[in-house]
Write an enzyme that holds these catalytic residues in place. Structure first.
Site, PDB file in Angstrom:
ATOM      1  N   SER A   1       0.850  -1.194   0.000  1.00  0.00           N
ATOM      2  CA  SER A   1       0.000   0.000   0.000  1.00  0.00           C
ATOM      3  C   SER A   1       0.882   1.239   0.000  1.00  0.00           C
ATOM      4  O   SER A   1       2.080   1.161   0.306  1.00  0.00           O
ATOM      5  CB  SER A   1      -0.884  -0.006   1.254  1.00  0.00           C
ATOM      6  OG  SER A   1      -1.503   1.235   1.465  1.00  0.00           O
TER       7      SER A   1
ATOM      8  N   TYR B   1      -2.227  -0.929  10.589  1.00  0.00           N
ATOM      9  CA  TYR B   1      -2.275  -1.204   9.143  1.00  0.00           C
ATOM     10  C   TYR B   1      -0.995  -0.726   8.466  1.00  0.00           C
ATOM     11  O   TYR B   1      -0.360  -1.478   7.710  1.00  0.00           O
ATOM     12  CB  TYR B   1      -3.489  -0.515   8.522  1.00  0.00           C
ATOM     13  CG  TYR B   1      -3.555  -0.647   7.023  1.00  0.00           C
ATOM     14  CD1 TYR B   1      -4.006  -1.825   6.434  1.00  0.00           C
ATOM     15  CD2 TYR B   1      -3.159   0.394   6.191  1.00  0.00           C
ATOM     16  CE1 TYR B   1      -4.061  -1.954   5.051  1.00  0.00           C
ATOM     17  CE2 TYR B   1      -3.210   0.281   4.810  1.00  0.00           C
ATOM     18  CZ  TYR B   1      -3.659  -0.893   4.244  1.00  0.00           C
ATOM     19  OH  TYR B   1      -3.709  -1.027   2.881  1.00  0.00           O
TER      20      TYR B   1
END
Length: 288
Positions: A160, A173
């Site tokens: 990401s 995350y």
């Protein structure tokens, strides 16, 4: 010989890489019941690959498999909880025994909890790491040895933008995605050290995707993207063995600036983006 090879290597930097054929490859995608995993499965199906689809959502993964079959591919759907090592190993053995040797592995499954880290439930933190990075080790141990023996294959790690920059209210995350980027780089180096140059690796680093992963995402400069667009960019990177796939491509330039600029200037740069999404703040200062 060395004097000749250097100019050749320099010329290659300015020549588009030749696309490889993946027709007939056995591709396993985790988290393929929706979003990017589903959209990428469709792209592989269009290239006449054989697909092994994993997801914790039975209805979702079966819907993906059905559409892949409609596109002309062979597709097998499995319900797998990627937070559980035993579930991964058990299903991996079933895949190898009943279907064959996976030659393209896409570690895509992911979870997030948009809340301040102090208020994040312990179980949620643990699950984020189990799915987003620890599971990669189990799938790698299950499928990559065969790729190494054959000196042929491709391991795709879906990370990401949050694996390169920090974003408030998704601390676990981001931490797991930084680990995923590190996993990709370390695995790449290890395969090279072992002389397994036929086993390629790619790391996918997208900005926001319109998949419901987080609610109401927005960014002034890089708005949320459709999963289908991202999947097409992922496939382009895979076919040219691109090591780090930034989506949109502008992200690569912005990340370079982030590393070169002083801290204040870098913070101002990201401030211009106005990155937003729905999150919860559970933390409150204690009253004296």
């Amino acid at each position: 010989m060395k004097a000749v090879s250097k100019p050749k290597a320099l010329v290659k930097l300015f020549i588009s890489a030749k696309k490889k054929s993946i027709r007939g490859e056995l591709v396993l995608i985790t988290g393929s019941g929706h979003g990017l995993g589903r959209a990428t499965a469709y792209e592989f199906a269009k290239h006449q690959c054989n697909l092994v689809l994993w997801d914790i959502n039975k209805d979702g993964v079966e819907e993906t498999a059905e559409e892949c079959r409609r596109l002309g591919a062979t597709a097998h759907a499995f319900v797998v909880d990627c937070s559980k090592r035993k579930d991964i190993y058990k299903t991996a053995e079933k895949v190898k025994e009943e279907i064959g040797d996976v030659s393209i592995l896409m570690n895509n499954a992911g979870v997030v909890a948009p809340i301040d880290v102090v208020s994040t439930d312990d179980h949620d933190i643990q699950k984020i790491f189990e799915v987003n990075i620890i599971a990669h080790h189990w799938t790698t141990k299950a499928f990559v040895p065969t790729m190494m023996r054959n000196n042929h294959g491709h391991v795709i790690t879906v990370a990401s933008t949050g694996g390169h920059i920090v974003i408030p209210f998704v601390v676990p995350y981001c931490s797991s995605k930084f680990a995923a980027v590190g996993f990709h780089r370390a695995l790449t180096a290890e395969l090279t050290a072992l002389g397994k140059h036929g086993v390629k690796t790619s790391c996918v680093c997208p900005m926001f995707i319109k998949s419901g992963f987080v609610k109401n995402p927005s960014s002034r400069i890089m708005p949320p993207m459709e999963p289908e667009y991202v999947a097409k960019q992922v496939m382009k990177g895979i076919l040219t063995n691109e090591r780090m796939i930034f989506i949109p491509p502008l992200l690569k330039f912005i990340l370079m600036l982030d590393r070169l600029l002083p801290d204040r200037a870098a913070a101002a740069l990201w401030g211009l983006h106005e990155i937003k999404f729905d999150y919860v703040i559970g933390y409150k200062d204690e009253e004296n």
